[in-house]
Scaffold this active site. Structure first.
Site, PDB file in Angstrom:
ATOM      1  N   ASN A 363       0.864  -1.179   0.000  1.00 21.56           N
ATOM      2  CA  ASN A 363       0.000   0.000   0.000  1.00 21.56           C
ATOM      3  C   ASN A 363       0.898   1.226   0.000  1.00 21.56           C
ATOM      4  O   ASN A 363       1.764   1.365   0.870  1.00 21.56           O
ATOM      5  CB  ASN A 363      -0.866   0.038   1.260  1.00 21.56           C
ATOM      6  CG  ASN A 363      -1.591   1.366   1.384  1.00 21.56           C
ATOM      7  OD1 ASN A 363      -2.458   1.672   0.576  1.00 21.56           O
ATOM      8  ND2 ASN A 363      -1.218   2.179   2.371  1.00 21.56           N
ATOM      9  N   GLU A 364       0.707   2.082  -0.976  1.00 20.24           N
ATOM     10  CA  GLU A 364       1.480   3.325  -1.078  1.00 20.24           C
ATOM     11  C   GLU A 364       2.981   3.051  -0.992  1.00 20.24           C
ATOM     12  O   GLU A 364       3.727   3.848  -0.421  1.00 20.24           O
ATOM     13  CB  GLU A 364       1.019   4.337  -0.027  1.00 20.24           C
ATOM     14  CG  GLU A 364      -0.421   4.753  -0.255  1.00 20.24           C
ATOM     15  CD  GLU A 364      -0.854   6.004   0.485  1.00 20.24           C
ATOM     16  OE1 GLU A 364      -0.179   6.392   1.447  1.00 20.24           O
ATOM     17  OE2 GLU A 364      -1.875   6.592   0.083  1.00 20.24           O
TER      18      GLU A 364
END
Ligand code: AHR
Length: 647
Positions: A363-364
């Protein structure tokens, strides 16, 4: 037939109020090609993104009413108070724990000459209790035997009034779970759970718990209903930065999140509060199944969140345990009951596979460290499960060098789906509705896994929702590329928040949807399955050198209802009159429906007191002809469903 139509119209006028369609001068002409076909619209296009931020889960969807019942929060006394009489003692212990994930518990000692201990848990700012409702109380306990006493359990108002009560007796020398159903004789919005000890002896307690009798696998029914009403096509979970952790110590590890709740470890989560994994992988999969949404678990790629320095990174030669977690997760979700993890799933009560199709790794995350690790996952997963589509992160931004590098890497390495996160101003969303028109049709698909329009004061206003809706017309028009999109974050418990704006606000008993919530609902419940080509005359206007549009629109066809679905967003104050022309002479039924979200003030918000201030209205439409004229209100999102006998 004509008379029937008039009669029906009259009935609609009486029942609903009606927007009849008259031809008069128009600002725009919307031409719809009813014989052509644009991209098919992904059934997973509109989904939800789930993360334990703002107490979305702890003190939120997870219906547990006792806070820190395990005494495992970083302050083991968090949410607890004690009243200890002269001949008594209470101590936090850890030498003979319930299990190795749940080390802390309390010892209560009352001398032979008598004494009194009251342990009081205040939940999340009080425990809401409703008259005649039942609550399932439980705790783990043991005693130095022989012990013939009782533990008194009560739900008390601050006045001391007892709303519900029960007793636990028959304690033995081994840890055991004791359960009582408590039925409330009166209501109290902020009760406290009070455990009273007045029998001489030594007692040990842990995992104190109270749930409403009715939950969905431990989840609050009203909040599940709010999600169901969104009709999500997919469910991304459990984060967000929650997955990354601020170090690998509090990264999401799904194996910690299954099985009996007392063996699930409690940790401080990325957002700074304790998380008990009360809702874990299994419950998320059950929820997705119930909602009819494709589950999309996100796993940590062996890196903490890269927005915080220093980033903790698992060395490449130690990545096996992370990769095995991913392989095992797929087996847990989809494997036969004869497989190791399929058997675990079956033992939890779900022998049928969940038919997992997507898995996110990261994530990110961004940059070389991430690419190297993603590739390890990709190789291992594709070798064993080539059908699983992997979702790849692009960092925290939606443009720039790192973002472009991520996209290039994704293209070069045959990534299935790329996850973009977009938090930007309403103006940005209005100016970027054509963002995906130019995306490569042959490359990876896109998931806009997090997006929200942030006004200067980050409020959940109609203004923000209008900008999101305008942007979503561009997502739908490009659904051959954009296969998933979800607003973020999903939930906010008032008073317990780290991030605004959010889609759904709630407290202990109530919940309301923001204008953005209703936009998500309107789009997801009126998706259509194929885009119809369309064009709007006099579409663009220039303001301060920026090219906005007068109206933002997308048109689709829904083969099941045979409706043409026209979505139009008017983010401006003035009404816009539009002549709608159906090229191809489609067999219109003459009937339709308008679903309209509007308010005269773009700063309007919903509140607990006025939860439907900005909520969709539905109007029936009669006498739809080709062409017909419709006036779109200022500050509005309108969905027109135009009945046909089939295209
Ligand atoms: O949605 C809130 C946070 O925003 C998510 O955890 C993270 O992915 C993003 O930075």
């Amino acid at each position: 037939m004509r008379n029937l139509c008039l009669l029906l119209c009259l009935a609609f006028v009486i029942a609903n109020g009606v927007r009849l369609t008259f031809a008069y001068s128009t600002d725009h002409i919307l031409t719809i090609d009813t014989t052509g076909r644009g991209p098919e619209i992904s059934p997973t296009l509109y989904g939800i993104f789930f993360e334990d931020i703002n107490h979305a889960v702890e003190g939120g969807l997870y219906a547990e009413l006792v806070r820190n019942g395990s005494f495992e929060h970083s302050d083991p006394w968090e949410a607890w108070a004690s009243e200890v009489g002269a001949e008594a003692d209470v101590k936090l212990m850890s030498d003979m724990p319930l299990n190795r994930n749940n080390l802390h518990y309390l010892r209560i000692q009352i001398t032979e000459t008598g004494g009194l201990v009251r342990l009081i848990n205040s939940g999340y700012g009080g425990i809401p209790i409703e008259k005649n409702q039942s609550y399932n109380f439980s705790l783990y306990a043991r005693a130095d035997v022989p012990f013939a006493g009782v533990i008194r359990v009560a739900l008390e108002a601050s006045s001391g009034e007892v709303c519900a009560q029960g007793e636990i007796e028959g304690l033995g020398s081994e840890w055991e779970k004791y359960e009582r159903k408590l039925t409330a004789v009166s209501s109290c919005s902020n009760a406290r759970l009070v455990l009273t000890f007045d029998s001489p002896g030594t007692i040990y307690i842990d995992m104190v718990s109270l749930f409403p009798a009715e939950t969905f696998h431990g989840m609050r029914m009203d909040l599940v209903q709010m999600l169901e009403d969104l009709n999500p096509g997919f469910m991304r979970f459990p984060g967000g930065c929650f997955v990354n952790g601020d170090s690998l110590k509090n990264a999401f590890r799904w194996k910690d999140s299954i099985g009996p709740r007392e063996v699930r470890p409690t940790r401080r989560n990325f957002w700074g509060y304790a998380h008990s994994y009360g809702i874990g992988l299994y419950e998320y999969l059950l929820l997705a199944e119930y909602l009819g949404a494709e589950p999309l678990p996100i796993l940590n790629p062996g890196m903490s969140w890269q927005g915080f320095q220093p980033v903790e990174i698992c060395p490449l030669d130690k990545m096996d345990e992370w990769i095995d977690d991913a392989l095992d997760l797929i087996e847990f979700a989809n494997g036969p009951v004869t497989s190791e993890w399929g058997a675990v799933r079956a033992s939890l009560g779900h022998p049928e596979p969940f038919d997992l199709k997507y898995l996110g790794i990261g994530n990110e995350n961004w940059g070389r460290d991430y690419f190297e690790r993603f590739e390890l996952f990709q190789q291992a997963i594709k070798a064993r499960y080539p059908e699983i589509k992997l979702v790849f992160a692009t960092g925290t931004t939606y443009s720039g060098v790192w973002f472009d590098m991520a996209w290039q890497w994704a293209k070069d390495h045959g990534v299935d789906v790329v996850d973009e996160h977009i938090y930007a101003s309403p103006a940005w969303f209005l100016l970027n509705t054509e963002r995906y028109d130019l995306y490569d049709r042959e490359g990876p698909k896109v998931m806009v896994g997090e997006f929200a329009a942030h006004t200067g004061d980050r409020r959940n206003t109609l203004e923000a929702a209008l900008a999101e809706a305008a942007f979503m017309t561009g997502l739908e028009r490009n659904s051959d590329v954009v296969v998933m999109a979800s607003y973020a974050p999903l939930f906010n418990r008032v008073g317990w928040s780290q991030w605004v704006p959010d889609l759904i606000w709630f407290d202990g008993t109530r919940a309301y949807g923001t204008p953005s919530y209703y936009v998500q609902m309107m789009f997801a419940t009126n998706r259509g399955d194929v885009v119809l080509p369309s064009s709007l005359s006099n579409e663009k206007y220039v303001f301060l050198h920026y090219k906005y549009k007068h109206l933002y629109h997308v048109v689709s066809y829904d083969s099941e209802s045979k409706d043409i679905i026209i979505k139009v967003v008017n983010p401006w104050p003035d009404t816009k009159t539009c002549q709608i022309v159906f090229d191809g002479d489609p067999p219109l039924t003459g009937y339709g429906q308008a679903i309209v979200l509007t308010s005269d003030d773009p700063r309007s918000e919903n509140t607990f007191e006025n939860p439907l201030r900005v909520a969709p209205r539905e109007l029936q439409i009669c006498d739809i002809t080709n062409p017909f004229t419709y006036t779109f209100e200022g500050y509005s999102v309108t969905i027109l469903r135009i009945g046909t006998q089939g295209l």
